[in-house]
Structures are given as C-alpha cells and as structure tokens.
Design an enzyme around this catalytic site. Structure first.
Site: not given
Ligand code: BGC
Length: 716
Positions: A270
């Site tokens: 993530d």
């Molecule tokens: C989120 C993800 C997301 C990623 C990219 C993160 O903060 O937890 O779900 O896909 O950002 O935007």
C-alpha cells in the site's frame, strides 16, 4: 501462465541489469509538472515499472487531475523505445466503483446480491478505464468489516465472508475477463491483504488482533475466492496483525497467500507502507524496511522509493538474494505479458456504449437500495400525490457518488428533487428544513399528501482516514424528523449513507424507509423509481443495522455463548445489555419488497449423506417452494444458512452458504434449488486446513439470517 510467457520472461530477465530489475518493482506516482524531466529520465533508464496515476496518500479524498492519454502514451513511448530493454510501464489507478459512469459504492453493490450484474458493471468499468490508459486498478477491496465507524467500510462487502467471496469472483471476472490481453480488460488487485477492516475501534490504519481461526474462516475466504478467480495482483495492507506488520510478514504474504491460497501473481505494497515499517517499530532505517518487505514476498513498492533507493546495496551486501529479486521481477513481468502490454503498449480510445453503462448503473442502484420499513404500505407513492420533500440531501449531487470516486462528475447526477419531479405527475414541494423554528418545510408538509425526507451523511465522512466515532444520524436531522412529524403526515425516509448507521431512533418516527446508500451517477433516478413503484425494491443488507451506535460491533455470524445470551438472536435485554435491547434493528440479509413472498415445503433430497461421498464431490439438493402472494412483480433473494451444532471448533449460529436472487411475477410460484456439498459443509482449523466432520447440519432457508425455516441433514 502459458509456457510461452514463462520463456519470454526468463529471456528478458537474463538481459536485465540489477538496476533495471529493481526498476520493475518501483511504482512512483504521477509526476508534478516541475518533476517531469527527471521523471522521463528515470523511465528512460528503466527505473519505473509502474505508475500510480494519482497524487497523494489518500487519492480517494482529494481532487485528482483528469487523465491525458497523450501524456501516458508519451511515457510509454519512452519506456518502449528508449529504455534499455523496452519494457512497457504498467499504469494503475484507483477505479473503485466506476470511472466516468459511477456505480454504487461497493458495500451497496454487495447489497444487490446479484453477482452477475456486479460482474457486468465491473466489465463496464474496465472498458471505460482502459480507454484512458489504465491497465490496472486497485479493486476489489475485500476487507471484512464489522465496525461501521471505519470509513472504509464503504469499499468492501460488509460482514460476511461468503458475500465477500461471491463479490470477489464477480469483480475479478468483470475486470479481467477470461483473457486479460483483450481490449477493454484490466488487471484487478485484491486488497487490502489482510485484516485491515479489523482496525480497532474502526480507527483507520490501527492495529488488529485476529486469531488464525478467524483469519482462515472470516478474513481469508474473499481473498481465496479472488485468487481462485485468477486475480493477478494483491495489495498488502497497512495494518499489523497480532503485532506483525503485514508489509514485512512472510507468514501472511508467503506462507498463507502464496502457500495456502496458491496466489501466483505479484503483491504491491500500500502507499508508502514499506517505509512505514519504521513507524511501526520493526525497522530502524529505510534499507531495513526494503530488506524486510522484499524478503517477505512483497514485490512492488508503491510510492515510497524504498526499493529503488536501497535494493542495489542490499543485494551487494547479500541481505537480499538475487533469486529473491528475480522472483519478484518475474512476477511483475509475467503480469505485464499476460496483460498484452508488450504487444499493445499504447492506449487507443475505443467506442463504447455509454447508455448501456448508465443502464447498468441504474439497474444496480435499483437492486442495491434496501426497503427497511413500509408500515401500512405507504410505499409505493401515487404518482399524482403532492409531496413535501425535505432535507439537504434532496439538493445534493456529490455525495451520491460516494468516496473513492476520482473520475465521476457530480454534474452527471440529478438532484433527488429533479429526479422526483421527472417521475411525479403531481407536485413536489422542496424545502431544506431546519430543525428549529419556522420554515416552509412544516407548512409544506401539513399541506402535502406525504413527506419524503432526504437524510444521510456526506461522502466526505466516509472512505479512507474518515472514521467517525458515532454512527448515528446527525442530531439536526433527527430534530428535523421530529419537527416534521408534527405535520401528522406519513413520512418516508430516504437514507443516503455510506455506512451502516444506528436506526432505532429514526425508525420510530418514519413510516417507511429506503436505505439508498451512496449509489452513484443514477442514485436519484433509482430512488425515484422505487418510491413510485416502477420497480419493487430488492436490496438486502450485507451488514447489520444496529439499534444503537453503542451496540457495535454487531454481526450475525457469531458463535453460541455458553450461557444462552446470543445477543443477536435474543431479545431479552437482561441477558445481554441491561439498558437496551441488543438485537439488530435490521439484521443481515434483511430487505422488504412491495410484494409478499411465502416460503413453503423446505426439503432435502436425503436425510443422510456419507462423509466419503461428500469428499468425492457428491452434493445434496435443498429445495423450497417460493410463492409471490402479493400484488407486485418483484425479486426475492432466497438465502441459505448453515449451522453445525456440534463440531471440534465452535461454529457460528448461522453462516450464509448460498443465495439465489429470483424474479417472480405476482401470483406465481417456483421451486428454488440449492446444491450443497464439500465447499459449504466444512470449515478451516487454525492451521488453515479445511475440515469436514461427521454430524448434524441445520439448514435454514429464508428471507434473512433470522429465518427459523429449518431442516436437518446428517453427515455420517
Ligand atoms: C489506499 C489504497 C489505494 C492507494 C493508492 C492507499 O492510501 O489504502 O486503497 O489503492 O492508496 O491510491
């Protein structure tokens, strides 16, 4: 993976330098204008494997720029024509529940209990996204969530592992299709692996405690289903489980995900999660973060540059082996080849049928909204009725799109007021209404035939980093309801919320309630059609609606307590809380229609079946006769729950094992059949072994999890 791809990957890998290999694991975000030259240069050097097509840590909350195909095609041109091995870049964006056409939030789509329609919607979504340079999207979000304070509950499928698994399959199939390299298909990403939805107190990013027994039986089934459906990527989650950050856990990433679930695609971190291992207190510096994450089996680094900055040295020092690096790169290259990027690296716009997408968006919104209450058949409304429409959500557009809507436009959403006026042949008087003092809302309501209250929460109180401490409707809205009640008119509440909310208080004042969620571009058209009875509601709750905010967590698939408390199923307050009734206001699976269904003649085609036969694939049939005895054509979601009263490990009082949504004309009946066997009758022990035991099984078939319509079969 085809042999051909495996050979091509090995050939390519053998030509790459260590730096280029590491580059394949690097996913920066879209550069800002002042970073462009340096960015193009890194692409040219083969240092960019993928691009996160947004800017910032919480892209779902902040405005993002529109996508320019020319821009991404130019990046791709540099990668393909000027980088050492011409490896195309994989472009990824969060297209969570719609691109230009926005479908209901995923929690609402789960309420449709219509997997085929969910699949079609995600196929539309893939088509729109792939038209704008997107090869990869970070969905489906499969985090089981039992705490509605958590803002991200909107992105998942609620409290049930079986619903999670069904939706997981539908989304993966819709996005990836049978052949990922086809035009209009994109790579799916099952996230957030694992346990993110169990964040303590619903506080985003917080710690979790999940026993292995719960992990295998509640949290993993949706991921297992996604893997089985062929999902090509998985995103690891921010949280720790039992004191171990998932980002650096070879137990969760390698042993469980790859070993037990059989996942063979690549894992992306993530956003900035690798570097966060320092904050989480398991690594002292960035290099150690990179070392731990890659060695644990985390292949691609989202945004924080930990891999590109540190892996070369870690390889030199022998802290990360070349085999480990190669394995990660192999996985990334394989997905790129399966996507067909080497053959078709550039984005070309294709025509698609926008009207068909809007039609699906409306259909799934219609099937997601849940009729909770309809005293004295207040609904459907007569088209010529004079309506007093009250509440700020009657003029709202943006909130209907929900959180994690990056490319949808609020101008495409009709206000509820406009949507009602389109369908109504009578008068619709709108007033915003204030909770105190004089305003036209009360006068209008006195004079109208019926009041429609547009209630809800803003999209901006849902989604990432948007937990709330109280899941009640805001006080002002409750006061407004009380005030309008003085009009003496029948009151219909439309609740536009992203999460389950506490329902007891509003339920006591309203004669009818439709839970409308944040349902996307066609939200208000769907609500209007349901209100006026053009379609009978058919959504079912994928998450319990509690009476009081203080009753959470409250979910149906609990095990039995030794003293017969079983709060979910037992109304006696003295046996649970002494100060309130503990049962749900509206249970899991609940939802009314405008008609009435009668369940009859529940049968199993045998009363005994041998364990051996089940293991060899034999199934038994459960049938029920369903009759539409009301005055409307409607859809019913027939639900089958299982209980194993005696087992080595305590099993839930009810677990959903199958459902079937059927359309029935009024006055007709039909036999609904389920086939039950190996996959439904067992469970996982804490080591993750699937276990099937002899003994009695209780099978409940009915309209929600509280059904008492039961039959038994013995596994001998
Ligand atoms: C989120 C993800 C997301 C990623 C990219 C993160 O903060 O937890 O779900 O896909 O950002 O935007």
């Amino acid at each position: 993976m085809s042999k051909n791809i495996a050979l091509r990957v090995e050939e390519l890998l053998s030509k790459m330098t260590v730096r280029e290999k590491i580059g394949q694991l690097n996913q920066p975000e879209t550069p800002l204008p002042n970073e462009l030259d340096a960015f193009f240069e890194s692409v040219r050097k083969g240092e960019v494997g993928s691009i996160l097509m947004s800017v910032g840590a919480t892209a779902g909350n902040d405005k993002q720029g529109a996508i320019s195909n020319d821009f991404y095609n130019e990046i791709q041109r540099i990668a393909v024509e000027e980088s050492p091995n011409g490896i195309p870049v994989l472009f990824g964006r969060d297209v969570i529940h719609g691109h230009h056409t926005v479908y209901p939030i995923p929690l609402a789509m789960a309420a449709s209990f219509n997997d085929k329609l969910v699949e079609e919607c995600y196929s539309d979504i893939a088509q729109e996204a792939s038209n704008e340079s997107i090869h990869w999207t970070f969905t489906p979000m499969l985090d089981l969530a039992r705490d509605p304070r958590w803002g991200r509950i909107i992105e998942g499928t609620g409290e049930d592992p079986y619903v999670g698994a069904q939706v997981a399959k539908a989304v993966v199939k819709g996005l990836q299709g049978d052949d990922l390299s086809q035009d209009g298909k994109i790579v799916a990403c099952a996230k957030h692996y694992i346990g993110y939805g169990a964040a303590e107190g619903g506080r985003d990013y917080h710690r979790t405690e999940i026993s292995d027994y719960s992990l295998f039986n509640y949290y993993l089934p949706a991921f297992r289903a996604a893997v089985k459906a062929g999902v090509k990527t998985v995103m690891s989650s921010f949280n720790d489980v039992n004191g171990q950050p998932v980002t650096s856990s070879s137990y969760y990433l390698d042993e469980v995900l790859r070993g037990k679930l059989g996942f063979d695609g690549f894992v992306v971190s993530d956003y900035d999660a690798i570097i966060q291992l320092k904050k989480q207190g398991v690594a002292a510096d960035n290099a150690t973060c990179a070392e731990f994450a890659l060695n644990a089996g985390l292949d691609m680094d989202m945004h924080d540059k930990c891999y590109i900055d540190n892996l070369e040295k870690l390889i030199e020092d022998g802290k990360v082996s070349m085999e480990t690096l190669d394995e990660a790169v192999r996985r990334v290259l394989t997905v790129k080849m399966e996507k067909g990027l080497f053959e078709k690296p550039y984005c070309e716009r294709k025509e698609y049928n926008k009207e068909a997408h809007l039609k699906n968006a409306e259909e799934i919104a219609l099937e997601s909204m849940v009729l909770l209450k309809n005293d004295n058949n207040v609904l459907p409304l007569k088209k010529d009725a004079t309506i007093s429409l009250v509440g700020t959500y009657a003029q709202e557009r943006r909130s209907h799109l929900g959180s994690w809507c990056i490319d949808g436009k609020e101008e495409d959403v009709k206000t509820l007021c406009d949507a009602l006026r389109e369908v109504s042949t009578g008068k619709v008087w709108y007033s915003k209404g204030t909770e105190l003092g004089w305003d036209s809302s009360l006068v209008n309501s006195y004079a109208a035939d019926v009041v429609v209250l547009a209630l809800g929460e803003s999209w901006s109180t849902t989604g990432e980093a948007r937990a709330v401490s109280d899941i009640s409707l805001p006080k002002e809205q409750i006061e407004l309801i009380k005030k309008i009640k003085l009009s003496g008119k029948k009151m219909v509440g439309l609740v536009f919320c992203g999460r389950p909310i506490a329902m007891q208080e509003i339920s006591q004042y309203l004669d009818a309630i439709i839970y409308c969620w944040h349902s996307g571009t066609k939200a208000t058209d769907a609500a209007a059609k349901l209100l006026f009875g053009e379609v009978s509601p058919s959504g079912r709750l994928p998450a319990t609606l509690p009476r009081l905010a203080t009753h959470i967590p409250l979910y149906y698939n609990i095990t039995s307590s030794g003293r017969p408390v079983d709060c979910y199923y037992n109304e006696n307050p003295a046996k649970c809380y002494v100060d309130s009734i503990p049962t749900p206001c509206y249970p899991f699976g609940f939802g009314l229609t405008y008609t009435q269904f009668k369940y009859d003649d529940l049968k199993v085609d045998c009363d005994k079946i041998s364990l051996e036969d089940i293991k060899n694939g034999k199934k038994f049939k459960v049938t029920v006769v369903l009759e539409n005895i009301g005055d409307f054509d409607a859809k019913e979601t027939v639900q089958l729950y299982l209980r194993t009263p005696v087992a080595k490990w305590m099993r839930p009082l009810r677990e959903l094992k199958a459902y079937n949504k059927v359309f029935m004309k009024k006055g007709t009946s039909q036999v609904v059949t389920f086939e039950i066997g190996f996959d439904e009758l067992g469970y996982y022990d804490p080591q993750g072994n699937y276990t099937l035991e002899k003994g009695i099984r209780e099978i409940y078939v009915g309209e929600n999890c509280l059904t008492e319509n039961k039959i038994e079969i013995t596994v001998c």
